[in-house]
Every structure is written in C-alpha cells, then in structure tokens.
Design an enzyme around this catalytic site. Structure first.
Site, PDB file in Angstrom:
ATOM      1  N   ILE A 114       0.866  -1.186   0.000  1.00 19.72           N
ATOM      2  CA  ILE A 114       0.000   0.000   0.000  1.00 19.72           C
ATOM      3  C   ILE A 114       0.899   1.231   0.000  1.00 19.72           C
ATOM      4  O   ILE A 114       1.768   1.348   0.865  1.00 19.72           O
ATOM      5  CB  ILE A 114      -0.889   0.044   1.262  1.00 19.72           C
ATOM      6  CG1 ILE A 114      -1.848  -1.152   1.276  1.00 19.72           C
ATOM      7  CG2 ILE A 114      -1.649   1.357   1.347  1.00 19.72           C
ATOM      8  CD1 ILE A 114      -2.672  -1.248   2.549  1.00 19.72           C
ATOM      9  N   HIS A 115       0.751   2.109  -0.980  1.00 20.31           N
ATOM     10  CA  HIS A 115       1.514   3.359  -0.909  1.00 20.31           C
ATOM     11  C   HIS A 115       0.774   4.574  -1.457  1.00 20.31           C
ATOM     12  O   HIS A 115       1.239   5.686  -1.330  1.00 20.31           O
ATOM     13  CB  HIS A 115       2.860   3.214  -1.629  1.00 20.31           C
ATOM     14  CG  HIS A 115       2.720   3.230  -3.129  1.00 20.31           C
ATOM     15  ND1 HIS A 115       2.319   2.142  -3.843  1.00 20.31           N
ATOM     16  CD2 HIS A 115       2.922   4.216  -4.028  1.00 20.31           C
ATOM     17  CE1 HIS A 115       2.276   2.438  -5.131  1.00 20.31           C
ATOM     18  NE2 HIS A 115       2.636   3.697  -5.270  1.00 20.31           N
ATOM     19  N   ARG A 116      -0.392   4.381  -2.070  1.00 16.43           N
ATOM     20  CA  ARG A 116      -1.111   5.543  -2.623  1.00 16.43           C
ATOM     21  C   ARG A 116      -1.659   6.388  -1.484  1.00 16.43           C
ATOM     22  O   ARG A 116      -2.236   5.847  -0.529  1.00 16.43           O
ATOM     23  CB  ARG A 116      -2.313   5.093  -3.456  1.00 16.43           C
ATOM     24  CG  ARG A 116      -1.980   4.192  -4.576  1.00 16.43           C
ATOM     25  CD  ARG A 116      -1.730   4.919  -5.866  1.00 16.43           C
ATOM     26  NE  ARG A 116      -1.208   3.987  -6.827  1.00 16.43           N
ATOM     27  CZ  ARG A 116      -0.319   4.272  -7.762  1.00 16.43           C
ATOM     28  NH1 ARG A 116       0.149   5.501  -7.887  1.00 16.43           N
ATOM     29  NH2 ARG A 116       0.099   3.358  -8.604  1.00 16.43           N
ATOM     30  N   ARG A 161       5.989   6.095   3.315  1.00 18.42           N
ATOM     31  CA  ARG A 161       4.788   6.913   3.519  1.00 18.42           C
ATOM     32  C   ARG A 161       3.750   6.153   4.358  1.00 18.42           C
ATOM     33  O   ARG A 161       3.108   6.718   5.256  1.00 18.42           O
ATOM     34  CB  ARG A 161       4.251   7.256   2.124  1.00 18.42           C
ATOM     35  CG  ARG A 161       2.817   7.511   2.028  1.00 18.42           C
ATOM     36  CD  ARG A 161       2.451   8.028   0.649  1.00 18.42           C
ATOM     37  NE  ARG A 161       1.813   9.294   0.813  1.00 18.42           N
ATOM     38  CZ  ARG A 161       2.054  10.372   0.120  1.00 18.42           C
ATOM     39  NH1 ARG A 161       2.938  10.370  -0.828  1.00 18.42           N
ATOM     40  NH2 ARG A 161       1.426  11.476   0.358  1.00 18.42           N
ATOM     41  N   ASP A 221      -2.162  -1.526  -4.098  1.00 17.40           N
ATOM     42  CA  ASP A 221      -2.681  -0.365  -4.829  1.00 17.40           C
ATOM     43  C   ASP A 221      -1.663   0.120  -5.863  1.00 17.40           C
ATOM     44  O   ASP A 221      -1.780   1.213  -6.401  1.00 17.40           O
ATOM     45  CB  ASP A 221      -3.114   0.763  -3.876  1.00 17.40           C
ATOM     46  CG  ASP A 221      -1.984   1.279  -3.001  1.00 17.40           C
ATOM     47  OD1 ASP A 221      -0.804   0.925  -3.226  1.00 17.40           O
ATOM     48  OD2 ASP A 221      -2.285   2.058  -2.059  1.00 17.40           O
TER      49      ASP A 221
END
Ligand code: UD1
Length: 368
Positions: free
Chosen positions: A209-211, A244, A282
């Site tokens: 997950i990084h968005r 992030r 994502d």
C-alpha cells in the site's frame, strides 16, 4: 544520436534496466550512438533506489539531480530547474522517459522546451481519474511527447483519441517491466525473514500500500488490514511497507498475522509475488506482474490505467467496497479464481523492439 534515459522513482528502475541493456547490445553490434542515464533523485532511500541499480545491473547514472521529497510543485520544479541545467550545452537528440511519476512529467517539459524529442515508454495508459497525480503526469507527458512505446491496444486508442497519429509515432511494443521480470525470474530469492517467520510458499498473502488515498488515512488503512487479516484464515500476510505508509502505521495496532517488513529489493519482492497465494495492492506495476505470473490480485483502487490486467489477467478492482475483500479472499482460498492470460507482446522482448524502432527513426530524431 545522443540519448538521455530518465529514472527517478522506484517503478522507473525496472523499466529502464532492460532498455539500457538493449541499447548496450545495439552498440556492441556496431550501431553508433551514445546514451546516458539521469537519476532525478526523486527516490533516494537505498531500499527504494540503489538496490535496484545493484540487482538489475543498471549502469551508473551520469548525474543524480538529488531532488528528494517535497510537495508535487517543489519536487517537479526542482527537477525542471536541475534537468535544464544538466542539458545546457549538451547536444542531446532524444530524452526517453518511462511511466508516470513526477520525474517523467518534469523532464518531458524541459526537453520539449529545449527542442529535444521525447519518447514516452508506457505512453497512452489512462485511469481517467484526475485525483491521481500520476494521471495528470500521463496526460501532460503524452500531450507533448513525440514517440510512444505502448503496452496495450487500449493505450494506442487513448493516444489516437487525443489526436496522436499512429503511423510513425505510436509503437505497440509490450511491457519493459515484464522484460525485467522474465530476465530475472531465475534469480528471484527468498527473503531471510521467510525462515524466521515460518512463511510457507503458496500459503501467504502479499500486501503493498503506498497511494495517498489508502496510505494517508489511518481508519481506511486499519480497515484494509483487518479485512485481509480476518479473511485469511490465520495465514501470514507479508507487508513490505513504503515509508509513507509506515508513517501512518505508527498509530495503528497491527493484526497479529501481519508480518511487516522494510521495502524489499527487486529479487526478494518478486519472489514474494511469485510464491504468494494472492496479492493485495494499490500499485500499478504489481497488477502487471501478478497478471504475468498468474497470481490472483486484488487492487485497492477505484480504477486502473492497466485494464488488460482485469480483462485478460488475474486482477480485480476492490473499488470502495472494502467489505468485499473477505469474499474475494474466500474465493481465492476455495480455488475459484479466474486463471488469466498474458497480454499480447508481454514476452520479454519489448526493449529490443524499442531500440529497433529508435534506430529506424534516427534520421528524424537527429534532425529536429
Ligand atoms: C512515487 C510516484 C508513484 C509511484 C511511487 C512508488 C509520483 C507522483 N508518485 O510515489 O507514482 O507509484 O513513487 O513508490 O511521482 N520517501 C522516503 N524515501 C524516498 C522517497 C520518498 O522516505 O526515497 C517518503 C517521503 O516522506 C515522501 C514520501 O515518501 O514525502 C512520498 O514520496 P514521493 O516521491 O513524493 O512519492 P511516492 O509516494 O513514493
């Protein structure tokens, strides 16, 4: 012919590696041209950058612009200023950009304003979702680039809809990321923590997950983790976390079957994809890699700029329906998932085709 190949952020590195190798091969075969790599420094952590140069044998960049993190405006503006300085006084004929990151956009703008031709590798893909910065990057890059090396017929159609002539400008060549996958598949290696955490091949789930729309919202992130954890029937969930996402995770209680890890290098990460029961992500590129490897993929997004991964491949979009994750995971565990096929020209030979086209175009490229 003098070429500059741009890379800035993690997903760029696996796209430029095979292009650099194909350019080297053409030189070895007697073609006369030079190319240099420019790293913008958008990603600077060794685990998001240097490891890919080492593992994928990417030649050392001519320069690292060292722009680092910042708002989109700061980051793009700094790349613009520094890349223009770099190009001053150099006789560059062609800038090759890949993908859709801020470095792609910024370097395209600089090159075009300096009268240099631009080739966009992975041109034409669209999510039609302007809330994603990558979509804006794609639209601007494609509106001013000269040549487009595309991964799908859908991308060709998107380009023609914005008025790009097919003949001599759009080249459907396949997917350079899959070139890297095929070339390195025999080298994929099991991460050390698979032993210590007793993770069994084919039994675990892989999560990335990084968005910002997932990673920056603690409640949503917590729900995603809980849904996967509850549905997975106590199987392990390997979760290499982007910096992030890690920031947001510091306020969340992790379900106990989630094995959080540092960002992984290419060879470890692709091992995790290849041997997973399924992948939840994502990312854009991982939708393509799971399709190639025929691993079930649940994409935590409302849309995809890579529709062939859903129509041909093993991908499905979760959209806003996080509750549906459970049912999908149950289907995967019951063995009732679509088998998927590999999209046309995702055959490991894309970069060779790109270089062949560039050599055919060289007279036009050298004479603006
Ligand atoms: C960028 C790309 C995205 C791509 C992703 C892969 C854009 C608009 N986004 O997003 O398309 O899928 O890379 O990772 O270009 N950070 C570090 N170390 C680094 C780089 C970043 O800690 O080496 C942290 C910083 O806190 C930074 C944040 O991650 O503020 C986001 O980095 P940034 O480069 O802005 O975008 P990504 O989210 O990585």
């Amino acid at each position: 012919m003098n070429i500059v190949l741009i890379a800035g952020a993690r997903p760029n590195f696996m796209k430029i590696a095979p292009i650099a190798r194909a350019l080297d091969k053409a030189v070895e075969a007697g073609e006369v041209f030079q190319y240099k790599i420019v790293h913008t420094g958008q990603h600077y952590d060794p685990k998001l950058s240097q490891i890919f140069f080492d593992e994928l044998n990417i030649p050392k960049p001519d320069i690292n612009l060292e722009v680092g993190s910042g708002s989109h405006a700061q980051q793009s503006a700094e790349i613009i200023v520094k890349f223009e300085n770099y190009l001053q006084g150099k006789a560059v004929d062609l800038v090759i950009v890949v993908g859709d990151v801020n470095s792609t956009l910024a370097c395209t703008i600089v090159a075009k304003k300096m009268g240099i031709k631009v080739a966009h590798v992975e041109g034409g893909i669209r999510s039609f979702d302007l809330s994603m910065p990558e979509e804006i990057n794609r639209m601007v890059t494609d509106s001013i680039s000269d040549y487009f090396f595309t991964t799908s017929e859908v991308a060709n159609e998107n380009l023609m809809k914005i008025g790009v002539e097919k003949e001599g400008r759009i080249f459907f060549v396949g997917n350079t990321m899959i070139d890297t996958l095929i070339a390195n598949e025999p080298r994929f290696k099991e991460p050390v923590f698979f032993q210590t955490e007793q993770i069994t091949s084919g039994e675990y789930f892989l999560l990335t997950i990084h968005r910002p729309f997932n990673a920056d919202d603690p409640q949503k992130l917590e729900k995603i983790l809980r849904m996967i954890s509850e549905a997975s029937d106590d199987r392990k969930i390997v979760f290499p976390a982007h910096p992030r996402t890690r920031n947001t995770l510091s306020n969340i209680q992790l379900p106990k079957n989630i094995i959080m890890a540092e960002p992984l290098g290419y060879l470890h990460f692709l091992y995790c994809v290849k041997h997973a029961r399924a992948v939840v992500t994502d990312s854009g590129g991982i939708q393509e890699e799971t399709t190639y490897l025929k691993i079930p993929c649940l994409t935590l997004r409302n849309n995809t700029e890579r529709p062939e991964t859903a129509s041909i491949g093993t991908n499905i979009l979760i959209k806003d329906d996080l509750d549906s994750i459970k049912g999908h995971i149950q289907n995967i565990l019951a063995g009732s998932w679509k088998k998927g096929n590999i999209p046309p020209l995702w055959d490991g030979k894309t970069s060779g085709r790109i270089v062949e086209h560039l050599l055919e175009l060289r007279t036009e490229i050298e004479n603006p």
